[in-house]
Design an enzyme around this catalytic site. Sequence first.
Site, PDB file in Angstrom:
ATOM      1  N   GLU A 167       0.857   3.918   1.806  1.00 11.99           N
ATOM      2  CA  GLU A 167       1.306   4.360   3.129  1.00 11.99           C
ATOM      3  C   GLU A 167       2.453   3.502   3.648  1.00 11.99           C
ATOM      4  O   GLU A 167       3.421   4.024   4.203  1.00 11.99           O
ATOM      5  CB  GLU A 167       0.149   4.283   4.141  1.00 11.99           C
ATOM      6  CG  GLU A 167      -1.059   5.100   3.775  1.00 11.99           C
ATOM      7  CD  GLU A 167      -2.127   4.304   3.059  1.00 11.99           C
ATOM      8  OE1 GLU A 167      -3.315   4.513   3.356  1.00 11.99           O
ATOM      9  OE2 GLU A 167      -1.789   3.469   2.178  1.00 11.99           O
ATOM     10  N   HIS A 169       0.849  -1.195   0.000  1.00 12.59           N
ATOM     11  CA  HIS A 169       0.000   0.000   0.000  1.00 12.59           C
ATOM     12  C   HIS A 169       0.884   1.244   0.000  1.00 12.59           C
ATOM     13  O   HIS A 169       2.019   1.217   0.499  1.00 12.59           O
ATOM     14  CB  HIS A 169      -0.880   0.032   1.244  1.00 12.59           C
ATOM     15  CG  HIS A 169      -1.984  -0.971   1.236  1.00 12.59           C
ATOM     16  ND1 HIS A 169      -3.140  -0.790   1.957  1.00 12.59           N
ATOM     17  CD2 HIS A 169      -2.125  -2.167   0.605  1.00 12.59           C
ATOM     18  CE1 HIS A 169      -3.944  -1.820   1.780  1.00 12.59           C
ATOM     19  NE2 HIS A 169      -3.341  -2.673   0.967  1.00 12.59           N
TER      20      HIS A 169
END
Length: 149
Positions: free
Chosen positions: A54, A52
């Site tokens: 993040e 992901h």
Amino acid sequence: MAHRDFMARALELAQIAADMGEVPVGAVVVKDNRIIGEGYNRRETDRSATAHAEILAIEEACRTLGTWRLENCTLYVTLEPCAMCTGAIINSRIKLVVYSAEDYKAGAMGGICNLTQLPFNHKPEVIIGVMEDEARGILKDFFRNLREK
């Protein structure tokens, strides 16, 4: 620099993800007004559930600083973090999270639940809605194009 400036970079990264056929989410980690980590969704490319935006931005920020503690750092992300990413945010001690669009299917900072309200040892501050229209636009275009294929 203002929140919008750093979010603009996260949106550029989201567009890179979209151009690669990835769900368009981009993220940057900032410390002392300087980007120290960047990421965009790479789950399909890397064949990894944890790739992901993040997580990738946090990993790069940790390498940049030489520590897992990202105290006094801000994470800018174009879509509300999921439970996995919120856990990484809490564990890395990020001070502030700024995200554009709420995620009512997987968001864990208010969308379907709010992990930051549980009694963990760290509670990041959260700002919602910075450049939300732009982030939603990239997501809508991506999913519309996907449906048309």
